[in-house]
Scaffold this motif. Structure first.
Motif, PDB file in Angstrom:
ATOM      1  N   GLY A  15       0.621  26.003-103.085  1.00  0.00           N
ATOM      2  CA  GLY A  15       1.696  27.241-102.363  1.00  0.00           C
ATOM      3  C   GLY A  15       1.625  26.470-101.275  1.00  0.00           C
ATOM      4  O   GLY A  15       2.983  26.230-100.176  1.00  0.00           O
ATOM      5  N   TRP A  18       2.887  22.980-100.794  1.00  0.00           N
ATOM      6  CA  TRP A  18       4.447  22.606-100.425  1.00  0.00           C
ATOM      7  C   TRP A  18       4.472  22.669 -99.004  1.00  0.00           C
ATOM      8  O   TRP A  18       4.952  22.190 -98.220  1.00  0.00           O
ATOM      9  CB  TRP A  18       4.958  23.678-101.209  1.00  0.00           C
ATOM     10  N   TYR A 196       2.624  30.391-101.913  1.00  0.00           N
ATOM     11  CA  TYR A 196       4.135  30.317-100.695  1.00  0.00           C
ATOM     12  C   TYR A 196       4.552  31.083-100.104  1.00  0.00           C
ATOM     13  O   TYR A 196       4.663  30.983 -99.164  1.00  0.00           O
ATOM     14  CB  TYR A 196       5.279  29.302-101.945  1.00  0.00           C
ATOM     15  N   SER A 225      10.559  22.334 -98.050  1.00  0.00           N
ATOM     16  CA  SER A 225       9.485  22.987 -99.175  1.00  0.00           C
ATOM     17  C   SER A 225      10.745  23.166-100.147  1.00  0.00           C
ATOM     18  O   SER A 225      10.217  22.735-101.451  1.00  0.00           O
ATOM     19  CB  SER A 225       9.189  23.868 -98.688  1.00  0.00           C
ATOM     20  N   GLY A 229       8.469  21.853-103.190  1.00  0.00           N
ATOM     21  CA  GLY A 229       8.572  22.300-104.431  1.00  0.00           C
ATOM     22  C   GLY A 229       8.525  21.441-105.454  1.00  0.00           C
ATOM     23  O   GLY A 229       8.204  21.981-106.981  1.00  0.00           O
TER      24      GLY A 229
END
Length: 242
Positions: A15, A18, A196, A225, A229
């Motif tokens: 997370g 990313w 994240y 992102s 992701g």
């Protein structure tokens, strides 16, 4: 579920990776990403100021904007040039499904707001007069937990649907199909999603000091992102994040 679609289950630390990868991409094209996010905010706020339907239209268009961010990220990762014109690339890929997703998000927000009202969140002063700030703070005393609950539920809903815009844009999925895959991917990667979200929230707070100047970087990181992701979870592109 589509048998050709695969979801990677990643360690929680990814997370944060990313966002690290998003920063690397931002450094390579800072002006383009600042232009994209500035254009998104300008259009969104302009729509919100339109009476009656402006806010509704703005909500309907948000998934298409985030699909545009994902498409711009894909083009950059493929070595192609990107420009602020990419802001509307998501509008040219399965726009009806993106608008339907915006409707799902809007209905979710209305449901959350209704829940908060049912739990006792102050809505109007006596005689339906608008609150002053001081009056609202006083009326809210002892009910702050309702705001916290509403924020938490909103984060959960947004996180569960985070992958849906790029899934529609890149895979041509119908809205509900993309929603199911997004929820499944978010649950399968709950650790990375929590890390994240926590890191991004911390960056937002840091970006607010001083005078919110740091948001010039944080908002593009959030936008990029969206692609990073998705790419790692659905396309298995882990090598670039190590």
């Amino acid at each position: 579920m589509d048998g050709t679609t695969r979801v990677a289950e990643l360690p929680a630390s990814h997370g944060a990776l990313w966002l690290a990868e998003s920063f690397r991409m931002f450094r390579a094209r800072p002006l383009q990403w600042m232009g994209l996010t500035a254009g998104w905010l300008s259009i969104t706020f302009a729509l919100i100021l339109v009476p009656f339907l402006g806010g509704v239209i703005a909500n309907f268009l948000q998934p298409a904007f985030f699909a545009s961010f994902a498409i711009a990220g894909y083009k950059q990762s493929a070595g192609e040039a990107i420009s602020t014109g990419e802001l509307f690339s998501g509008f040219r890929r399965h726009m009806r499904s993106q608008v339907n997703l915006g409707a799902v998000l809007l209905l979710s927000e209305i449901a959350i707001f209704a829940l908060m009202a049912a739990l006792g969140l102050p809505m109007a002063n006596e005689g339906d007069q608008p609150f002053t700030m001081a009056e609202y703070v006083e009326a809210l005393q002892g009910k702050e937990w309702i705001l916290a609950l509403g924020f938490l539920v909103t984060v959960i809903v947004k996180g569960a649907l985070w992958f849906a815009p790029p899934l529609i844009a890149f895979h041509g999925m119908p809205t509900l199909h993309a929603v199911r895959w997004s929820v499944y991917a978010a649950l399968a990667n709950l650790g990375p999603m929590m890390v994240y979200g926590a890191v991004l929230l911390g960056l937002f707070f840091l970006g607010l000091v001083p005078w919110a100047l740091g948001l010039i970087v944080v908002l593009p990181l959030m936008a990029i992102s969206t692609f990073v992701g998705y790419r790692e979870v659905f396309e298995g592109r882990e090598q670039s994040l190590k």
